[in-house]
Design an enzyme around this catalytic site. Structure first.
Site, short mmCIF file in Angstrom:
data_model
loop_
_atom_site.label_atom_id
_atom_site.label_comp_id
_atom_site.label_asym_id
_atom_site.label_seq_id
_atom_site.Cartn_x
_atom_site.Cartn_y
_atom_site.Cartn_z
N ARG A 66 0.81 -1.22 0.00
CA ARG A 66 0.00 0.00 0.00
C ARG A 66 0.85 1.27 0.00
O ARG A 66 0.35 2.37 -0.28
CB ARG A 66 -0.93 -0.02 1.21
CG ARG A 66 -2.21 0.78 1.00
CD ARG A 66 -3.15 0.67 2.18
NE ARG A 66 -2.52 1.06 3.42
CZ ARG A 66 -2.44 0.30 4.50
NH1 ARG A 66 -2.95 -0.91 4.50
NH2 ARG A 66 -1.85 0.75 5.60
N TYR A 119 -16.47 19.12 -12.71
CA TYR A 119 -16.96 17.77 -13.02
C TYR A 119 -18.08 17.39 -12.04
O TYR A 119 -17.90 17.49 -10.82
CB TYR A 119 -15.77 16.81 -12.90
CG TYR A 119 -16.06 15.37 -13.12
CD1 TYR A 119 -16.61 14.92 -14.32
CD2 TYR A 119 -15.73 14.43 -12.15
CE1 TYR A 119 -16.84 13.56 -14.52
CE2 TYR A 119 -15.96 13.09 -12.35
CZ TYR A 119 -16.52 12.66 -13.54
OH TYR A 119 -16.75 11.32 -13.72
N ASP A 189 -8.41 20.97 -11.12
CA ASP A 189 -8.54 19.75 -11.93
C ASP A 189 -7.99 20.08 -13.32
O ASP A 189 -8.53 20.90 -14.04
CB ASP A 189 -10.03 19.35 -12.00
CG ASP A 189 -10.26 18.04 -12.75
OD1 ASP A 189 -9.47 17.72 -13.66
OD2 ASP A 189 -11.26 17.37 -12.45
N LYS A 214 -7.95 9.54 -18.47
CA LYS A 214 -8.21 10.17 -19.78
C LYS A 214 -6.94 10.16 -20.63
O LYS A 214 -6.52 9.13 -21.09
CB LYS A 214 -8.74 11.59 -19.59
CG LYS A 214 -9.76 11.76 -18.46
CD LYS A 214 -11.01 10.98 -18.68
CE LYS A 214 -11.99 11.23 -17.52
NZ LYS A 214 -13.01 10.21 -17.38
#
Ligand SMILES: Cc1ncc(COP(=O)(O)O)c(C=O)c1O
Length: 399
Positions: A66, A119, A189, A214
């Site tokens: 992790r 968004y 963002d 993306k």
């Protein structure tokens, strides 16, 4: 989890060169860092285990899955180079990246200013979880002067430039200057531009989030996010990541790192093709507006010219009139555009979108429906011919 100091490419080297080399081990052996699937990391002795534990937050320390593996380190280091940030953490999705700074910095009693055009699922997270904990969430026109809206308890300004669906630009340097010295964290963002076309951190923003899903992954086959911070805010980002148990899987981080190696050439092609399609659409009688930051009519175009070195492949257009059924006739018959969410892959996409219900600070005034396009790596002449046939269907369906 990586620190900027560990980047193996000098800062003065051009960005496309850095994208090819950053985060790679170099020397002999495989070109790309192999995938390491690991939870347990084994040590020879208790002393070695203790040493790794003590250094677990340092770049490149293998301690427990992790805390990162060589593939996540490679990805994070390359994103730090892309975004000109102090350090980056990989998280399991773009939305996880958007939400992380909200959880890291907002406390009961705080006030956050949020661009109305962010968004939509980030907005849902703000409304459902952040506001519930006593944070005052205020949505603002993305182009408004924010100075009069600041309160003593304003702790964060959250931006996305250009905004989702309608592509308004925000004045990032002005917002950064306003926030500095007031204890206000600025978050942006940057998924649309990626650090390739705009580096908000270099413009004074504190934290950049990206849906690496993306353009960075670039092939529509992985979910991945990144949070890149400046040196001041990095420790809180890192600590929150661990506190929440956030970790991006090695296969997805590996796909992200591979995507970064070709990002520069893909972005240039997305830019050129999207501009060709956008300019053609702007000349069509049934198109009321083309919402593309590189077109002079787009709100904030002057800011785009000043702060961005290019434009990606995502934009929208509105039809002069017509209803949802006529818009569906346009989209349904497209041969080369897929119908589906997300964007940034090599393939073109078209979706209907209706900004009106998503906005509370900026009424949506378009006369006709909106279509959002992701322009992929196909020949733009083929895409234009496909859209021309779509506009014929739109006219026939509109009657
Ligand atoms: C601007 C923007 N930010 C964040 C996200 C979320 O990314 P993901 O789908 O990887 O959670 C998206 C997804 O469409 C987006 O468009």
């Amino acid at each position: 989890m990586s620190d900027a100091s560990a980047q193996n490419v000098p800062a003065q080297i051009a960005l496309d060169t850095r994208l090819v080399h950053a985060g790679r081990v170099g020397g002999t052996g495989p070109v790309n860092t192999p995938v390491h699937r690991a939870s347990t990391i084994l040590f020879d002795t208790v002393a070695d285990l203790d040493a790794a534990k003590a250094a677990r937050f340092a770049k490149g320390t293998l301690f427990y899955g992790r805390f990162g593996t060589p593939d996540t380190f490679a990805f994070e280091e390359a994103v730090s180079a892309l975004e000109a940030g102090a350090a980056t953490v990989a998280v399991p999705s773009g939305l996880a990246a958007c939400v992380l700074p909200l959880v890291a910095f907002l406390r009961p009693g705080d006030h956050v200013l949020v661009a109305d055009t962010i968004y939509e699922p980030t907005r849902t997270s703000l409304n459902a979880f952040i506001a519930r904990n006593g944070v005052a969430v205020e949505y603002v026109d993305p182009r408004a002067d924010l100075a009069p809206l600041l309160r003593p308890e304003t702790r964060m300004i959250y931006l996305e430039s250009p905004g989702s669906l309608t592509f308004e630009l925000q004045d990032l340097p002005a917002v950064a200057a306003l926030a500095k010295g007031r204890g206000i964290v600025t978050v942006c963002d940057n998924t649309w531009a990626t650090g390739y076309f705009c580096q908000p951190l270099a413009l004074g923003i504190d934290i950049v989030v990206q849906a690496a899903t993306k353009y960075i992954v670039g092939h529509s086959d992985a979910m991945l996010g990144s949070v890149t911070a400046n040196a001041e805010y990095w420790p809180a980002v890192r600590n929150t990541t661990y506190a929440l148990g956030q970790y991006a899987g090695p296969d997805d981080a590996w796909l992200g790192a591979r995507g970064l190696r070709t990002l520069a050439v893909r972005m240039e092609r997305h830019q050129a093709s999207a501009l060709a399609v956008a300019e053609w659409l702007a000349e069509q009688a049934d198109v009321a507006s083309v919402l593309h930051p590189a077109l002079p009519g787009c709100p904030g175009h002057a800011i785009w010219r000043r702060d961005f070195s290019g434009a990606s492949g995502l934009f929208a257009f509105t039809l002069a009139d017509g209803d949802d059924a006529a818009r569906a006739a346009l989209i349904d018959g497209l041969d080369l555009f897929g119908i589906g969410y997300s964007w940034g892959g090599y393939e073109s996409l078209a979706i209907p979108a209706d900004p009106g219900p998503l906005r509370t600070a900026t009424p949506w005034m378009a006369t006709g429906p909106l279509v959002r396009l992701q322009i992929g790596l196909e020949d733009p002449a083929d895409l234009i011919a496909d859209l021309a046939a779509g506009l014929d269907r739109f006219r026939a369906a509109r009657g």
